[in-house]
Structure formats: C-alpha cells, structure tokens
Write a protein that holds these residues in place. Structure first.
Motif, short mmCIF file in Angstrom:
data_model
loop_
_atom_site.label_atom_id
_atom_site.label_comp_id
_atom_site.label_asym_id
_atom_site.label_seq_id
_atom_site.Cartn_x
_atom_site.Cartn_y
_atom_site.Cartn_z
N ARG A 24 23.19 -2.74 -36.13
CA ARG A 24 24.55 -2.81 -36.66
C ARG A 24 24.86 -1.54 -37.42
NH1 ARG A 24 27.58 -7.30 -37.49
NH2 ARG A 24 29.49 -7.01 -38.71
N LEU A 25 26.05 -1.00 -37.19
CA LEU A 25 26.47 0.18 -37.95
C LEU A 25 27.98 0.20 -38.08
CD1 LEU A 25 27.77 2.41 -35.81
CD2 LEU A 25 25.39 2.88 -35.34
N THR A 26 28.44 1.04 -38.99
CA THR A 26 29.87 1.20 -39.21
C THR A 26 30.28 2.62 -38.84
OG1 THR A 26 29.81 -0.39 -41.02
CG2 THR A 26 31.75 1.00 -40.88
N LEU A 27 31.26 2.71 -37.96
CA LEU A 27 31.80 3.99 -37.49
C LEU A 27 33.17 4.20 -38.10
CD1 LEU A 27 31.79 6.42 -35.42
CD2 LEU A 27 32.86 4.83 -33.80
N GLY A 28 33.42 5.38 -38.60
CA GLY A 28 34.73 5.72 -39.15
C GLY A 28 35.44 6.73 -38.28
N GLY A 29 36.77 6.72 -38.33
CA GLY A 29 37.55 7.69 -37.57
C GLY A 29 38.93 7.82 -38.15
N PHE A 30 39.53 9.01 -38.07
CA PHE A 30 40.90 9.19 -38.54
C PHE A 30 41.85 8.55 -37.51
CE2 PHE A 30 39.42 13.04 -36.43
CZ PHE A 30 40.43 13.33 -35.51
N PRO A 31 43.11 8.28 -37.87
CA PRO A 31 43.98 7.45 -37.03
C PRO A 31 44.05 7.85 -35.56
CG PRO A 31 44.99 7.75 -39.16
CD PRO A 31 43.74 8.60 -39.17
N ALA A 32 44.10 9.15 -35.25
CA ALA A 32 44.23 9.55 -33.85
C ALA A 32 43.02 9.14 -33.01
CB ALA A 32 44.45 11.06 -33.75
N THR A 33 41.85 9.00 -33.64
CA THR A 33 40.66 8.59 -32.87
C THR A 33 40.76 7.14 -32.44
OG1 THR A 33 39.37 7.89 -34.81
CG2 THR A 33 39.24 10.21 -34.18
N ALA A 34 41.57 6.35 -33.16
CA ALA A 34 41.71 4.93 -32.83
C ALA A 34 42.59 4.71 -31.61
CB ALA A 34 42.27 4.17 -34.03
N MET A 35 43.26 5.77 -31.14
CA MET A 35 44.14 5.62 -29.98
C MET A 35 43.34 5.46 -28.69
SD MET A 35 46.87 8.58 -31.10
CE MET A 35 48.11 8.29 -29.85
N GLU A 36 42.25 6.21 -28.57
CA GLU A 36 41.50 6.18 -27.31
C GLU A 36 40.00 6.39 -27.52
OE1 GLU A 36 41.88 8.01 -22.78
OE2 GLU A 36 42.85 9.07 -24.44
N LEU A 37 39.63 7.40 -28.28
CA LEU A 37 38.22 7.78 -28.38
C LEU A 37 37.35 6.67 -28.97
CD1 LEU A 37 35.96 9.82 -28.12
CD2 LEU A 37 36.69 10.84 -30.30
N ALA A 38 37.72 6.15 -30.12
CA ALA A 38 36.89 5.13 -30.77
C ALA A 38 36.80 3.85 -29.94
CB ALA A 38 37.41 4.83 -32.17
N PRO A 39 37.92 3.29 -29.44
CA PRO A 39 37.79 2.06 -28.66
C PRO A 39 36.99 2.23 -27.38
CG PRO A 39 40.06 2.85 -28.65
CD PRO A 39 39.34 3.63 -29.69
N ARG A 40 37.14 3.37 -26.70
CA ARG A 40 36.36 3.60 -25.49
C ARG A 40 34.87 3.73 -25.81
NH1 ARG A 40 38.86 4.83 -20.72
NH2 ARG A 40 41.13 5.05 -20.78
N THR A 41 34.56 4.37 -26.93
CA THR A 41 33.16 4.50 -27.34
C THR A 41 32.56 3.14 -27.63
OG1 THR A 41 33.50 6.73 -28.24
CG2 THR A 41 31.63 5.48 -29.08
N ILE A 42 33.29 2.33 -28.40
CA ILE A 42 32.78 0.99 -28.75
C ILE A 42 32.61 0.14 -27.50
CG2 ILE A 42 33.34 -1.13 -30.00
CD1 ILE A 42 34.75 0.67 -32.08
N ALA A 43 33.57 0.21 -26.58
CA ALA A 43 33.46 -0.56 -25.34
C ALA A 43 32.24 -0.13 -24.52
CB ALA A 43 34.73 -0.41 -24.52
N LEU A 85 29.67 8.40 -27.73
CA LEU A 85 30.80 9.15 -28.30
C LEU A 85 30.94 10.51 -27.62
CD1 LEU A 85 33.01 9.13 -30.42
CD2 LEU A 85 31.36 9.97 -32.08
N ILE A 86 29.83 11.19 -27.37
CA ILE A 86 29.88 12.49 -26.71
C ILE A 86 30.45 12.34 -25.30
CG2 ILE A 86 28.46 14.35 -25.76
CD1 ILE A 86 26.62 14.01 -28.18
N ILE A 87 30.00 11.32 -24.57
CA ILE A 87 30.49 11.09 -23.21
C ILE A 87 32.00 10.84 -23.22
CG2 ILE A 87 30.43 9.48 -21.26
CD1 ILE A 87 27.44 9.07 -21.89
N GLU A 88 32.45 9.98 -24.12
CA GLU A 88 33.87 9.63 -24.15
C GLU A 88 34.72 10.77 -24.68
OE1 GLU A 88 35.26 7.21 -22.74
OE2 GLU A 88 33.41 6.16 -22.20
N ALA A 89 34.21 11.54 -25.65
CA ALA A 89 34.96 12.69 -26.16
C ALA A 89 35.17 13.72 -25.05
CB ALA A 89 34.22 13.32 -27.34
N ARG A 90 34.15 13.94 -24.24
CA ARG A 90 34.28 14.88 -23.13
C ARG A 90 35.30 14.37 -22.11
NH1 ARG A 90 29.29 15.06 -21.90
NH2 ARG A 90 28.83 16.89 -23.20
N ALA A 91 35.26 13.06 -21.84
CA ALA A 91 36.20 12.49 -20.87
C ALA A 91 37.63 12.55 -21.39
CB ALA A 91 35.81 11.04 -20.57
N VAL A 92 37.83 12.27 -22.68
CA VAL A 92 39.17 12.33 -23.26
C VAL A 92 39.71 13.75 -23.22
CG1 VAL A 92 40.47 12.11 -25.42
CG2 VAL A 92 38.90 10.31 -24.73
#
Length: 307
Positions: free
Chosen positions: A96-115, A292-299
């Motif tokens: 279990r861990l907690t990931l933080g992100g600024f608002p723009a990351t919640a648009m695509e990067l963070a949800p895709r990473t979590i999924a 996160l690296i995989i999804e950041a590259r894809a985004v």
C-alpha cells in the motif's frame, strides 16, 4: 498549558488563508459561512488574539494568524501521517502506498498509472492525493506521501528539494487549446505572433498554488476569465470565449470540440516532470514507478500526435 483546540479549527484557519475569503473557504470545507465564522471566532478566543482582519479583497491574516497557520499546517500533516500509520497496521506495508500529483496529472497520467498497477499487481493498493507541487513537497517531508509527481522549471518557484530524490519523467511540450471552430484549430503549430490578439482563459487557485495563465511570452495578454477547475476552462475554450495554455498531460483527453496546437517559441515554457520520493523504494513503490514511466511516455507521445 498549551493551545487546546480541535484540529478542525486549525483546518478552518488554513483554508481561509489558502482561499483568501470566508466564502471560498466555507465552500471548500462544506460548511455554511456562519458556521465557519464561529469556528474562527472560537480559535481566536482560544488564542487570545485576533487572527484575521478584513481587507479590500477579502480577509488577510494578522501576524498571529500567520504564525499559527504555519504551525497548524505542520500539526495537521502530522495527524494525517499518524492516521496513515495506524491504517497501515491492517495492510501489508509493501502493498500500500500514497501517490501525490498536481491537478493536471489527475486528468490522464495518474489514473492510467493506477489502472496499470491494478491490472498488473492487484495486491497493491494506491491512494491518490491531488495537490499543488509545494503542498506535495510538504507532504513528502511529513510522511503523508510515498511518491509525488511534481513540476519544476520556468514560471514556477525554485522549490527546496533538500533530502528529496527527484527523478525526471518523460514529458511532452506545453500546448495551447482552442475551440474546434477557432482560426488556429487546424494549424498544428503556430507562432507567438499568432497568439498576440487572442483572449485567454487562465487558471485560478489558492495562494502559492501555481496556475497556467496566458502564454508567457505574449505581451499584454488579455485574460477574460479566471477559473479554478480544468473542466470549466476547457468548457470556455470549447464555447469560443477564449484560448488557454494546457500541459501535454491533459491533451489526450480533451473533447472533440477542442483542438491543441504547439507554439513555435524558443523562449517559451520549459517545464520538467519528476517523480519525487524520500528514501528507498519499497517493492510496491518500484512497481508504481515502472508503471508511471510507461504511462508518462505514452501520454507525451499522444500529446505530440494531438498537437
């Protein structure tokens, strides 16, 4: 005997200072303005001194209010960290861990990473906290975050990252979003001169929270609206009211009524996206980092195709 108050009163003071008004603070906290005023009054009574005073643009803190708010932030972060440690007693520490992100990351990067992590590692539980980069840095130091997606570079403060390891992530260029009927909608790439006469939709946030405004090298830019929510900004753009600066992090999920263009500007925004942490990665942290690296590259790649 020290100051003996409920944490909610400290949270009320912090929120008023962050938003700059009792009205905005009451909306954020979900209280009536009358209830919030009573909380501030109770805190002032306990402190024995005024903490706020009314100014021409809302409420401003007194010297005592500023000092107490600074202490309140540390107290609230420590209480949150303590609750998190208690919660972790019932779950595997490496699961279990907690990931933080600024608002723009919640648009695509963070949800895709979590999924992606959920699909590849169902036993890993991820909590996500959205906040500005300076708040994330504070939460990292307080132990509230295990990993944080932060932004740095031109137009942003020079954050103190002492003791924090920040690893660069793939990132695409900054873009400009325009309505699909806009004259630049099919341009693909534009110059700064093309933007000179445009109306701009800018971001609006709490104090010390960086926001996207007009393109920074456009002189005397005309801002026609300041909105705190990304969906609201995009709605104004789609309606043709103005255009807005957007990070590549959100370009891939914009509606069909909005187009993105790149800006040919050697003096334009240069931003760095980083994954920040304190200490060694746990197995769960390593899995999240890889996703996160995989999804950041894809985004980043999709944003270039969109632009």
């Amino acid at each position: 005997m020290g100051l003996n108050v409920h944490p909610q009163l400290l949270q009320a003071l912090r929120t008023v200072l962050d938003t700059g008004s009792l009205t905005a603070a009451s909306e954020r906290l979900g209280f009536t303005q009358s209830a919030l005023s009573k909380q501030i009054a109770a805190l002032e009574a306990a402190a024995g001194t005024p903490l706020l005073r009314r100014g021409p643009r809302g409420v401003v803190p007194t010297a005592a209010g500023n000092r107490l708010a600074a202490r309140a932030a540390a107290v609230l972060d420590q209480l949150d960290a303590a609750q998190r440690e208690l919660d972790d007693l019932s779950a595997p520490l490496d699961g279990r861990l907690t990931l933080g992100g600024f608002p723009a990351t919640a648009m695509e990067l963070a949800p895709r990473t979590i999924a992606r992590v959920r699909a590849d590692h169902p036993s890993i539980a991820i909590d996500f906290l959205e906040s500005s980069t300076p708040v994330q840095i504070r939460r990292l130091r307080a132990g509230r975050l295990d990993l944080a997606i932060i932004a740095s570079g031109e137009g942003l403060p020079d954050y103190d990252l002492t003791g924090i390891e920040a690893e660069p992530l793939p990132a695409g260029p900054m873009l400009v979003a325009v309505g699909h009927r806009h004259r630049l909608a099919r341009a693909g790439r534009v110059s700064v001169a093309d933007l000179a006469e445009e109306s701009w939709i800018a971001g609006r946030g709490g104090r010390a929270e960086p926001q996207f405004g007009a393109w920074p090298t456009v002189r005397n830019a005309r801002v026609v609206a300041e909105l705190g929510d990304w969906s609201a900004r995009i709605g104004f753009v789609a309606a043709g009211i103005g255009i807005t600066t957007v990070p590549s992090l959100g370009a891939g999920i914009l509606p069909a009524t909005v187009a993105c263009v790149e800006v040919d500007d050697p003096d334009g925004l240069r931003r760095t996206l980083s994954l920040a942490r304190i200490g060694a990665l746990t197995p769960a942290g390593a899995a999240v980092r890889s996703a996160l690296i995989i999804e950041a590259r894809a985004v980043a790649e999709r944003s270039r195709e969109t632009g």
